[in-house]
Design a protein around this motif. Sequence first.
Motif, short mmCIF file in Angstrom:
data_model
loop_
_atom_site.label_atom_id
_atom_site.label_comp_id
_atom_site.label_asym_id
_atom_site.label_seq_id
_atom_site.Cartn_x
_atom_site.Cartn_y
_atom_site.Cartn_z
N LEU A 1 -10.42 -4.43 10.96
CA LEU A 1 -9.39 -4.26 9.95
C LEU A 1 -8.43 -5.45 9.87
N VAL A 2 -8.39 -6.26 10.92
CA VAL A 2 -7.55 -7.46 10.87
C VAL A 2 -8.08 -8.39 9.79
N LEU A 3 -9.39 -8.54 9.70
CA LEU A 3 -9.98 -9.38 8.66
C LEU A 3 -9.74 -8.81 7.27
N ILE A 4 -9.82 -7.50 7.14
CA ILE A 4 -9.57 -6.86 5.85
C ILE A 4 -8.11 -7.02 5.46
N TYR A 5 -7.20 -6.86 6.40
CA TYR A 5 -5.77 -7.05 6.14
C TYR A 5 -5.49 -8.46 5.65
N THR B 1 5.61 3.38 7.53
CA THR B 1 5.30 3.54 8.95
C THR B 1 3.93 4.19 9.14
N LEU B 2 3.58 5.15 8.30
CA LEU B 2 2.27 5.78 8.39
C LEU B 2 1.16 4.79 8.06
N VAL B 3 1.40 3.94 7.09
CA VAL B 3 0.39 2.94 6.73
C VAL B 3 0.21 1.94 7.88
N ARG B 4 1.30 1.50 8.46
CA ARG B 4 1.21 0.56 9.58
C ARG B 4 0.51 1.20 10.78
N LEU B 5 0.82 2.46 11.04
CA LEU B 5 0.15 3.18 12.12
C LEU B 5 -1.35 3.30 11.84
N GLY B 6 -1.70 3.53 10.60
CA GLY B 6 -3.11 3.59 10.21
C GLY B 6 -3.83 2.28 10.44
N TRP B 7 -3.15 1.16 10.16
CA TRP B 7 -3.75 -0.16 10.41
C TRP B 7 -3.99 -0.36 11.90
N VAL B 8 -3.03 0.03 12.71
CA VAL B 8 -3.16 -0.16 14.16
C VAL B 8 -4.30 0.69 14.71
N GLY C 1 -6.82 2.00 13.07
CA GLY C 1 -8.08 1.52 12.52
C GLY C 1 -8.55 0.23 13.16
N THR C 2 -7.62 -0.63 13.52
CA THR C 2 -7.98 -1.88 14.19
C THR C 2 -8.51 -1.62 15.59
N VAL C 3 -7.87 -0.72 16.30
CA VAL C 3 -8.31 -0.41 17.66
C VAL C 3 -9.67 0.28 17.64
N LEU C 4 -9.84 1.26 16.75
CA LEU C 4 -11.10 1.99 16.68
C LEU C 4 -12.22 1.18 16.05
N GLY C 5 -11.87 0.24 15.20
CA GLY C 5 -12.87 -0.58 14.52
C GLY C 5 -13.12 -1.91 15.20
N PHE C 6 -12.63 -2.06 16.42
CA PHE C 6 -12.83 -3.27 17.21
C PHE C 6 -12.32 -4.52 16.49
N ILE D 1 0.84 -1.20 0.00
CA ILE D 1 0.00 0.00 0.00
C ILE D 1 0.88 1.25 0.00
N ALA D 2 1.94 1.24 0.79
CA ALA D 2 2.85 2.38 0.84
C ALA D 2 3.51 2.62 -0.51
N ASN D 3 3.91 1.57 -1.19
CA ASN D 3 4.51 1.72 -2.52
C ASN D 3 3.49 2.24 -3.53
N HIS D 4 2.28 1.73 -3.45
CA HIS D 4 1.25 2.11 -4.41
C HIS D 4 0.88 3.59 -4.31
N PHE D 5 0.76 4.09 -3.08
CA PHE D 5 0.37 5.48 -2.86
C PHE D 5 1.55 6.40 -2.60
#
Length: 71
Positions: free
Chosen positions: A59-63, A42-49, A51-56, A33-37
């Motif tokens: 995002l783990v399933l989406i990942y 690090t920003l993408v990984r932070l976004g996953w974390v 999003g996972t915490v806020l989305g209960f 994702i980082a390469n594509h955009f």
Amino acid sequence: MGSIDRSRSDSAPAAGFRLDKVNGKFMGVSAGIANHFNVDVTLVRLGWVVGTVLGFGSLVLIYLAIGLIAD
């Protein structure tokens, strides 16, 4: 009327999303994702974390789906 030159050398070819398993930590989804955009991984990984915490954890399933379907 002038013709349009569509073979410009300064534009990058349109490439689809690819997993980056070489630079990735787990399945290469965040690095891909980082390469594509063209952003820092690090920003993408932070976004996953965040999003996972806020989305209960949804995002783990989406990942995992992205990691299994892409490439």
